[in-house]
Design a protein around this motif. Structure first.
Motif, short mmCIF file in Angstrom:
data_model
loop_
_atom_site.label_atom_id
_atom_site.label_comp_id
_atom_site.label_asym_id
_atom_site.label_seq_id
_atom_site.Cartn_x
_atom_site.Cartn_y
_atom_site.Cartn_z
N PHE A 43 0.84 -1.20 0.00
CA PHE A 43 0.00 0.00 0.00
C PHE A 43 0.88 1.26 0.00
O PHE A 43 0.55 2.25 -0.66
CB PHE A 43 -0.92 -0.01 1.22
CG PHE A 43 -1.91 -1.14 1.22
CD1 PHE A 43 -3.13 -1.02 0.60
CD2 PHE A 43 -1.59 -2.35 1.83
CE1 PHE A 43 -4.04 -2.07 0.58
CE2 PHE A 43 -2.49 -3.40 1.82
CZ PHE A 43 -3.72 -3.26 1.20
N ARG A 44 1.97 1.20 0.76
CA ARG A 44 2.90 2.33 0.78
C ARG A 44 3.44 2.61 -0.62
O ARG A 44 3.47 3.76 -1.08
CB ARG A 44 4.07 2.03 1.73
CG ARG A 44 5.13 3.10 1.78
CD ARG A 44 4.70 4.30 2.57
NE ARG A 44 4.42 3.93 3.94
CZ ARG A 44 3.57 4.58 4.74
NH1 ARG A 44 2.90 5.62 4.28
NH2 ARG A 44 3.38 4.19 5.99
N ALA A 45 3.86 1.57 -1.31
CA ALA A 45 4.44 1.75 -2.64
C ALA A 45 3.42 2.27 -3.64
O ALA A 45 3.78 3.02 -4.56
CB ALA A 45 5.03 0.42 -3.13
N MET A 46 2.14 1.90 -3.47
CA MET A 46 1.10 2.32 -4.42
C MET A 46 0.45 3.64 -4.03
O MET A 46 -0.40 4.16 -4.77
CB MET A 46 0.04 1.23 -4.54
CG MET A 46 0.57 -0.05 -5.16
SD MET A 46 -0.71 -1.31 -5.41
CE MET A 46 -1.69 -0.55 -6.73
N GLY A 47 0.84 4.21 -2.88
CA GLY A 47 0.26 5.47 -2.46
C GLY A 47 -1.16 5.36 -1.96
O GLY A 47 -1.93 6.34 -2.03
N ILE A 48 -1.54 4.19 -1.44
CA ILE A 48 -2.88 3.98 -0.89
C ILE A 48 -2.82 4.20 0.62
O ILE A 48 -2.11 3.49 1.33
CB ILE A 48 -3.38 2.55 -1.20
CG1 ILE A 48 -3.46 2.34 -2.71
CG2 ILE A 48 -4.74 2.30 -0.54
CD1 ILE A 48 -3.79 0.90 -3.11
N PRO A 49 -3.54 5.18 1.14
CA PRO A 49 -3.51 5.41 2.59
C PRO A 49 -4.09 4.21 3.34
O PRO A 49 -5.04 3.58 2.87
CB PRO A 49 -4.36 6.66 2.79
CG PRO A 49 -5.20 6.77 1.55
CD PRO A 49 -4.41 6.15 0.45
N TYR A 50 -3.49 3.92 4.50
CA TYR A 50 -3.98 2.79 5.29
C TYR A 50 -3.90 3.11 6.78
O TYR A 50 -3.10 3.94 7.22
CB TYR A 50 -3.20 1.51 4.97
CG TYR A 50 -1.74 1.54 5.32
CD1 TYR A 50 -1.30 1.23 6.60
CD2 TYR A 50 -0.78 1.86 4.36
CE1 TYR A 50 0.05 1.24 6.92
CE2 TYR A 50 0.57 1.87 4.67
CZ TYR A 50 0.97 1.57 5.95
OH TYR A 50 2.32 1.58 6.27
N VAL A 51 -4.75 2.44 7.53
CA VAL A 51 -4.76 2.52 8.99
C VAL A 51 -4.57 1.11 9.51
O VAL A 51 -5.16 0.16 8.99
CB VAL A 51 -6.09 3.11 9.51
CG1 VAL A 51 -6.18 2.99 11.03
CG2 VAL A 51 -6.24 4.55 9.07
#
Length: 420
Positions: A43-51
């Motif tokens: 998710f970090r590499a794809m720029g997807i915010p996560y919690v």
């Protein structure tokens, strides 16, 4: 004792980051809710915010809202006495209440990612999957009969040997499927170049954590309170793969190093060094400090910095396979004997502890073996039976009384004898 500035900065950063994340989601960005033992680096590499699911549960509990959220779970017909750590964030989506939600509340995620480590936890995530607009992406929980000795020495570079090719093949295939799913549903593209950058930053961050762990293990007196150490290491952990995460880990290390060099302790006559095995006791964070004042007993170890030091480093030419190696055995390292037991014993020796307080909850596996393994290695162990986010499972006075009696009768006499 003055609080670590790195802990203060991490807390401020996390609050601002969460406000920014809410704004991103309100503007239409996808949101992932991921388990702590899931591969967030994609998710970090794809720029997807996560919690992180467990981080949000800890915030709910620390804000004294755990019972409120468990009542909401119960009101929807689900059990409130099973998998509380995983279920708390679900309450905010089942029955949203902005007035009682911490930090404005968790936006509804579009994807939930977790490993299926048991029937009960799987059912929690299946409920997430039933929510409109949310998809649960499940990862398998594989096992291997052969367990390597001293796995923590093998993992940075010889992880294929330590874990086994079959387990890695399985998780690599699942991660490839996750990437395809995210590209299809979000329209974002996975870049291997960017992914390699993320993985390199994670390794750099964990090298700093390893140095910090070793500083604390060798320091006499202990240079910080465990309640400072946890946010100083874990907030940056939730930002792995960023330059800020590396900088925060280095700042934490440098601040600890300064205290060690100055001989600064936590401000008490250190009479006993304690190890805390288990998740953070989020409903009573003052618990850890009370025994410093009354008994000179200092918690010098928790799993958070230790697993950052030993559980994440993965070097190699194939970044996706290295990521699979980071998480294929993550739960084993913390909860499955002999993986976990041998590690806890190694860490107890490394930190020179006089006793171990072991929080035993219903859902983590292997607690019986952890206690017996530490005792066999010569460490007195006190088991506290409670859930780390559900204050109903115990009375605070009961926990305090158990620890005080154990310190008086077992630990302090033994520690004094060892020093003599």
């Amino acid at each position: 004792m003055t609080r670590l500035e790195s802990a203060r900065r991490a807390t401020r950063h996390q609050r601002q980051w969460f406000e920014d994340l809410r704004a991103q989601v309100e503007a239409g960005a996808p949101l992932a809710l991921v388990n702590a033992d899931a591969p967030q680096e994609i998710f970090r590499a794809m720029g997807i915010p996560y919690v992180v699911n467990q981080w949000w549960a800890s915030i709910i509990t620390a804000k004294r809202l755990g019972q409120d959220h468990l009542r909401r779970v119960r009101a929807h017909g689900y059990p409130d006495d099973s998998e509380q750590y995983n279920a708390l964030p679900l309450a905010g989506v089942l029955d949203p209440d902005p007035e009682t939600a911490p930090w404005g509340g968790l936006p509804q995620p579009t994807i939930v990612l977790g490993e299926t480590t048991g029937d009960a936890s799987r059912k929690v995530f299946d409920v997430w999957d039933e929510q409109p607009g949310t998809t649960f992406y499940a990862l398998e929980s594989a096992a291997e009969n052969a367990v390597p000795a001293q796995w923590w020495e093998l993992m940075p570079h010889r992880w294929e040997e330590a874990i086994g090719s079959d387990r890695l093949d399985l998780l690599v295939g699942e991660l490839e499927g996750l990437i395809r799913f995210l590209e299809t549903t979000t329209g974002l593209v996975f870049s291997e170049t960017r992914f390699r950058e993320v993985m390199a930053l994670v390794n750099e961050q964990e090298e700093w954590n390893r140095r910090t762990r070793d500083l604390i293990a060798a320091a006499r007196p202990c240079p910080l309170e465990v309640t400072d150490g946890i946010p100083s290491v874990m907030v940056p952990q939730w930002h792995r793969g960023t330059a800020w995460g590396v900088e925060a880990a280095k700042a934490f290390h440098d601040e600890v190093a300064q205290r060690v060099e100055a001989g600064t302790g936590v401000g008490v006559d250190e009479r006993a060094r304690l190890m805390w095995v288990g998740r953070g006791l989020w409903f009573d964070l003052d618990f850890y400090r009370r025994f410093q004042d009354s008994h000179g007993a200092v918690f010098v170890w928790s799993m958070y910095l230790a697993i950052a030091a030993d559980g994440y480093l993965r070097y190699g030419d194939d970044p996706l396979r290295a990521l699979a190696a980071r998480f294929a055995t993550f739960s084993d390292q913390l909860y499955t004997p002999p993986w976990s037991v041998e590690w806890y014993v190694k860490e107890a020796r490394h930190h020179g502890v006089d006793g171990v307080v072991h929080l035993v909850s219903d859902d983590p596996r292997g607690s019986w073996f952890t206690t017996r393994g530490l005792e066999a290695a010569g460490f007195p162990v006190l088991e506290l039976h409670a859930d780390n986010v559900d204050a109903r499972t115990t009375e605070p006075d009961t926990l305090d009384r158990q620890v005080r009696e154990w310190l008086d009768d077992v630990v302090l006499p033994g520690a004094a004898g060892a020093r003599d």
